[in-house]
Design a protein around this motif. Structure first.
Motif, mmCIF file in Angstrom:
data_model
loop_
_atom_site.group_PDB
_atom_site.id
_atom_site.type_symbol
_atom_site.label_atom_id
_atom_site.label_comp_id
_atom_site.label_asym_id
_atom_site.label_seq_id
_atom_site.Cartn_x
_atom_site.Cartn_y
_atom_site.Cartn_z
ATOM 1 N N UNK A 179 0.835 -1.205 0.000
ATOM 2 C CA UNK A 179 0.000 0.000 0.000
ATOM 3 C C UNK A 179 0.870 1.255 0.000
ATOM 4 N N UNK A 180 2.009 1.198 0.716
ATOM 5 C CA UNK A 180 2.950 2.319 0.692
ATOM 6 C C UNK A 180 3.532 2.491 -0.711
ATOM 7 N N UNK A 181 3.820 1.362 -1.373
ATOM 8 C CA UNK A 181 4.325 1.412 -2.744
ATOM 9 C C UNK A 181 3.285 2.015 -3.683
ATOM 10 N N UNK A 182 2.022 1.659 -3.452
ATOM 11 C CA UNK A 182 0.932 2.212 -4.244
ATOM 12 C C UNK A 182 0.859 3.733 -4.086
ATOM 13 N N UNK A 183 1.021 4.218 -2.865
ATOM 14 C CA UNK A 183 1.004 5.660 -2.628
ATOM 15 C C UNK A 183 2.221 6.351 -3.243
ATOM 16 N N UNK A 184 3.343 5.641 -3.259
ATOM 17 C CA UNK A 184 4.538 6.201 -3.914
ATOM 18 C C UNK A 184 4.279 6.410 -5.407
ATOM 19 N N UNK A 185 3.709 5.401 -6.058
ATOM 20 C CA UNK A 185 3.405 5.534 -7.490
ATOM 21 C C UNK A 185 2.380 6.635 -7.733
ATOM 22 N N UNK A 186 1.372 6.726 -6.844
ATOM 23 C CA UNK A 186 0.310 7.716 -7.027
ATOM 24 C C UNK A 186 0.818 9.145 -6.886
ATOM 25 N N UNK A 187 1.777 9.368 -5.969
ATOM 26 C CA UNK A 187 2.256 10.726 -5.703
ATOM 27 C C UNK A 187 3.474 11.089 -6.551
ATOM 28 N N UNK A 188 4.397 10.128 -6.698
ATOM 29 C CA UNK A 188 5.662 10.414 -7.405
ATOM 30 C C UNK A 188 5.602 10.097 -8.900
ATOM 31 N N UNK A 189 4.705 9.210 -9.317
ATOM 32 C CA UNK A 189 4.603 8.848 -10.738
ATOM 33 C C UNK A 189 3.142 8.887 -11.186
ATOM 34 N N UNK A 190 2.456 10.009 -11.037
ATOM 35 C CA UNK A 190 1.011 10.040 -11.312
ATOM 36 C C UNK A 190 0.652 9.778 -12.769
ATOM 37 N N UNK A 191 1.532 10.160 -13.702
ATOM 38 C CA UNK A 191 1.206 10.017 -15.125
ATOM 39 C C UNK A 191 1.218 8.562 -15.581
ATOM 40 N N UNK A 192 1.981 7.715 -14.892
ATOM 41 C CA UNK A 192 2.065 6.297 -15.281
ATOM 42 C C UNK A 192 1.446 5.385 -14.223
#
Length: 228
Positions: A38-51
């Motif tokens: 879930x932390x990894x999911x939040x990382x992708x959502x905040x740091x890599x929103x376009x992908x």
């Protein structure tokens, strides 16, 4: 455990004790991995929103969930087997309100050195690996937040992570105290208090913490308060 507390019966069979320990360790280990992903999911959502949608597909989520459950139950099988291969000839009284590894080790008359080594060794890979993945994910998230000057995005990012961070602190704080503390130094009164934290309080708070960001839940609570 809940049934025993409800009827106030202090007696548990060996089979029930094995089952209780097995599912306790399995579900705790699984939750550790789920929190990390879930932390990894939040990382992708905040740091890599376009992908984000390309990275976190339904297939990826299913694979991560499968890894969590498999690792959790494999870890539990190992600890349950090691614990119940011991001899329990000193006492049949467990200093706790459910079957867990440290209280069972404390009443064993066998050599528990290998069990302690297994707890620390497996705990580093199965327990602390998800914890470090969570810390690394939030380190990158914090760096991304600090690098962005937009205050609105700061608030949105923090609100996205706040509930998850709270659950992580409650879960890992109590788990590390329990399983990375030598059995000989345990104060079982404190241990029971921590047991209440990660077996009763945290699971009770989880749905409340996660659902407070849900608009429908907030609206339902407002309606309920107005009716009362």
């Amino acid at each position: 455990m809940l049934a025993s507390l409800w009827v106030q019966c202090p007696i548990i069979s060996l089979t029930d004790c094995i089952a209780q320990l097995y599912f306790l360790v399995a579900l705790m280990s699984t939750e550790g991995f789920l929190l990390a992903f879930m932390a990894l999911d939040r990382y992708f959502a905040i740091c890599c929103p376009l992908v984000y949608t390309r990275l976190m597909t339904k297939c990826t989520c299913l694979q991560l969930a499968t890894i969590s459950w498999v690792c959790g139950f494999v870890n539990s099988s190992l600890h349950t087997t090691l614990t119940f291969r011991l001899s329990f000839c000193q006492s049949n009284r467990i200093s706790h309100f459910f079957c867990d590894i440290p209280p069972l080790l404390s009443i064993s008359c066998s050599d528990i050195l290998f069990n302690k080594v297994a707890i620390f060794t497996v705990g580093i890979f199965i327990g602390l690996s998800p914890f470090f993945l969570t810390l690394v994910s939030y380190a990158f998230i914090l760096h991304a937040i600090m690098s962005n000057d937009h205050k609105g995005r700061h608030h949105k990012a923090i609100s996205t992570c706040a509930s998850h961070i709270l659950v992580v602190i409650l879960f890992y704080g109590s788990a590390i105290f329990t399983y990375f503390n030598p059995t000989s130094t345990h104060s079982f009164e404190k241990y029971q208090l921590v047991g209440v934290l990660y077996n009763i309080l945290t699971p009770t708070l989880n749905p409340i913490i996660y659902s407070l960001r849900n608009k429908e839940v907030k609206l339902a609570l407002k309606k309920l308060m107005c009716l009362r």
